[in-house]
Design a protein around this motif. Structure first.
Motif, PDB file in Angstrom:
ATOM      1  N   LEU A 185       0.854  -1.173   0.000  1.00  0.00           N
ATOM      2  CA  LEU A 185       0.000   0.000   0.000  1.00  0.00           C
ATOM      3  C   LEU A 185       0.897   1.232   0.000  1.00  0.00           C
ATOM      4  O   LEU A 185       1.825   1.332   0.803  1.00  0.00           O
ATOM      5  N   ALA A 186       0.665   2.153  -0.934  1.00  0.00           N
ATOM      6  CA  ALA A 186       1.401   3.416  -0.973  1.00  0.00           C
ATOM      7  C   ALA A 186       0.461   4.538  -0.542  1.00  0.00           C
ATOM      8  O   ALA A 186      -0.676   4.617  -1.011  1.00  0.00           O
ATOM      9  N   SER A 187       0.948   5.405   0.341  1.00  0.00           N
ATOM     10  CA  SER A 187       0.097   6.453   0.904  1.00  0.00           C
ATOM     11  C   SER A 187       0.822   7.788   0.920  1.00  0.00           C
ATOM     12  O   SER A 187       2.041   7.839   1.091  1.00  0.00           O
ATOM     13  N   PRO A 188       0.078   8.891   0.766  1.00  0.00           N
ATOM     14  CA  PRO A 188       0.681  10.210   0.941  1.00  0.00           C
ATOM     15  C   PRO A 188       0.798  10.541   2.425  1.00  0.00           C
ATOM     16  O   PRO A 188      -0.082  10.207   3.222  1.00  0.00           O
ATOM     17  N   GLU A 205       4.844   7.110   1.347  1.00  0.00           N
ATOM     18  CA  GLU A 205       5.255   6.021   2.225  1.00  0.00           C
ATOM     19  C   GLU A 205       4.602   4.732   1.754  1.00  0.00           C
ATOM     20  O   GLU A 205       3.438   4.730   1.346  1.00  0.00           O
ATOM     21  N   THR A 206       5.338   3.635   1.789  1.00  0.00           N
ATOM     22  CA  THR A 206       4.768   2.335   1.446  1.00  0.00           C
ATOM     23  C   THR A 206       4.693   1.479   2.700  1.00  0.00           C
ATOM     24  O   THR A 206       5.452   1.671   3.653  1.00  0.00           O
ATOM     25  N   ALA A 207       3.767   0.541   2.679  1.00  0.00           N
ATOM     26  CA  ALA A 207       3.630  -0.399   3.786  1.00  0.00           C
ATOM     27  C   ALA A 207       3.434  -1.795   3.219  1.00  0.00           C
ATOM     28  O   ALA A 207       2.615  -1.997   2.309  1.00  0.00           O
ATOM     29  N   GLU A 225       2.703  14.468  -4.742  1.00  0.00           N
ATOM     30  CA  GLU A 225       1.323  14.952  -4.819  1.00  0.00           C
ATOM     31  C   GLU A 225       0.410  13.858  -4.282  1.00  0.00           C
ATOM     32  O   GLU A 225       0.659  12.665  -4.493  1.00  0.00           O
ATOM     33  N   SER A 226      -0.665  14.252  -3.621  1.00  0.00           N
ATOM     34  CA  SER A 226      -1.502  13.273  -2.929  1.00  0.00           C
ATOM     35  C   SER A 226      -2.135  12.250  -3.859  1.00  0.00           C
ATOM     36  O   SER A 226      -2.374  11.117  -3.472  1.00  0.00           O
ATOM     37  N   GLY A 227      -2.414  12.609  -5.106  1.00  0.00           N
ATOM     38  CA  GLY A 227      -3.020  11.660  -6.022  1.00  0.00           C
ATOM     39  C   GLY A 227      -2.127  11.288  -7.173  1.00  0.00           C
ATOM     40  O   GLY A 227      -2.583  10.677  -8.139  1.00  0.00           O
ATOM     41  N   THR A 228      -0.835  11.616  -7.086  1.00  0.00           N
ATOM     42  CA  THR A 228       0.044  11.468  -8.231  1.00  0.00           C
ATOM     43  C   THR A 228       1.219  10.565  -7.906  1.00  0.00           C
ATOM     44  O   THR A 228       2.368  11.004  -7.838  1.00  0.00           O
TER      45      THR A 228
END
Length: 456
Positions: A185-188, A205-207, A225-228
């Motif tokens: 999972l990749a997250s901003p 960040e990845t988990a 960017e949050s969606g990029t």
């Protein structure tokens, strides 16, 4: 499309999917990183060098809500394409192309979603265990949908969930991107001064979704960017933007655990924002859009340096091709870049700079680009050329990008070989809008092969 962005800004906790406006980074303002997160040393980032970077620039000149329906599926198309005006009983097998239709109502439930099937011209109820179905991610060639930590099949059954420890640690997962095989999972990660619709700094960040669920901070300079950010089809890479050591926005990629990081571009000077990233189905090409003009005052005076642009990175060869479009503002941050199923063509959907409404390039624009022909746009459509004079949103209707489904100010149309024709399923969509407001479509993958394939 624009209304969907507004809804995301209003109902997301921190203004999801809107651009960060930072052009420089003061790392002293960044908060300390949680010690449970592995931080990758920025000095270990290397520039990708599969071959010398070859940059080319090309310019092109202008030629010439939903409340759930009374039945689970509404079908208004007969064999002749005429509308019957009555829903058909039972479920209809979805054939595609598909889009998640999102609408809002003035009364609870305020948001609802349905799957719109262009093949059968039908709408099928889709019930999320969530109150905001506005940031879904299609998976499995269109057989599944991800939203806020949960994965659903096309009948709305929850079939998978992000492990609870990840959900507990990260909280909202609306802007998280699930890897294709559901292993990561990749997250901003947001920091810095917060405004109504953005934070100053965004990192990625990845988990790992395997116990003990380690996490890895891929960026430390706040230039994402949050969606990029996107996953490669084989989930071996995460692609994202970040500032380099000189404070210039660049495109990077990293292995999910951050052990390998590569800088893919060598931009110079000040860039605005990276609006969109799109990787081709075969994983060979990465397209991205740049917006340079972030603020303006009226009256606007056109400057060529204000133009946004699109670039294509050949990840096998290491070459970069920049496509410049006259008076182009930038790519829409959601569904602004589309690859054909073969990865040979790219569709660009964006808007112009704030030029005069009488300028023939004013407003929204669509451009078709062939990679094997120097990435020069071979066809373009502007607002002034469409029925109603305004393109509101676009979705490819065929895997070769030759047919588009679009909404204009005056209705729904298909665009094929330069000819606009009224869409025969428009009455069904208009019926949905009788008591509700459609705020957007989230188009499914272009290579969806039908629901029967999903059930195998």
């Amino acid at each position: 499309m624009q209304s969907l962005k507004v809804a995301r800004a209003i109902y997301s906790l921190i203004g999801l999917l809107l651009a960060c406006v930072a052009c420089s980074v003061d790392t002293t303002q960044l908060p300390a990183i949680d010690e449970s997160t592995h931080v990758v040393d920025a000095s270990a980032v290397s520039e990708a060098q599969p071959s010398p970077v070859v940059e080319q620039t090309h310019r092109v000149t202008l030629t010439a809500t939903v409340q759930n329906p009374t039945s689970s599926v509404q079908q208004l198309a007969t064999a002749t394409g005429e509308s019957t005006g009555t829903p058909s009983p039972g479920l209809v097998e979805l054939t595609g192309p598909l889009a998640l239709l999102v609408a809002e109502s003035a009364q609870p439930p305020y948001f609802s979603a349905s799957i719109f099937d262009f093949g059968t011209v039908s709408i099928q109820d889709f019930v999320f265990q969530d109150d905001r179905p506005i940031a879904a991610q299609w998976l499995g060639d269109g057989c599944q949908l991800y939203l806020n930590g949960d994965v659903y099949d096309l009948d709305g059954n929850m079939v998978w969930q992000v492990p609870l420890p990840i959900k507990t640690r990260l909280g909202s997962l609306y802007t998280a991107r699930l890897s294709p095989q559901k292993n990561w999972l990749a997250s901003p990660i947001f920091s810095g001064p917060e405004t109504f619709d953005s934070n100053e700094f965004v990192d990625v960040e990845t988990a790992s979704l395997l116990s003990p669920f380690p996490s890895y901070r891929l960026t430390q300079r706040g230039g994402a960017e949050s969606g990029t950010f996107v996953w490669s089809p084989d989930e071996q890479w995460v692609y994202y933007s970040d500032y380099d050591a000189n404070g210039t926005l660049q495109i990077f990629r990293a292995s999910p655990d951050g052990h390998i990081q590569e800088q893919l571009t060598k931009h110079e000077g000040v860039l605005g924002t990276v609006d969109s990233l799109a990787i081709s189905p075969n994983g060979q090409y990465l397209a991205y859009g740049i917006t340079n003009l972030l603020f303006t005052t009226a009256p606007y005076q056109y400057e060529e340096s204000d133009e946004g642009w699109v670039s294509i990175i050949d990840l096998d060869e290491g070459s970069i091709t920049q496509i410049s479009l006259p008076k182009f503002g930038g790519v829409f941050d959601e569904d602004g870049l589309w690859w054909s199923a073969t990865g040979s063509e790219l569709l660009v959907f964006g808007d112009s700079l704030p030029i005069s409404p009488t300028d023939p390039l004013h407003g929204n624009q669509i451009h078709w680009i062939r990679v094997d022909e120097g990435a020069v746009p071979f066809h373009s459509v502007y607002d002034v050329e469409v029925p109603g004079g305004s393109i509101e949103w676009v979705m490819p209707f065929s895997t070769d990008l030759n047919t588009l489904f679009l909404k204009t100010r005056t209705g729904y149309f298909l665009l094929e070989e330069g000819i606009f024709s009224p869409y025969q399923g428009a009455e069904l969509l208009e019926e949905v809008e009788t008591n509700n407001r459609i705020i957007g479509f989230i188009p499914g993958p272009i290579n969806f092969h039908g629901e029967a394939v999903c059930q195998k």
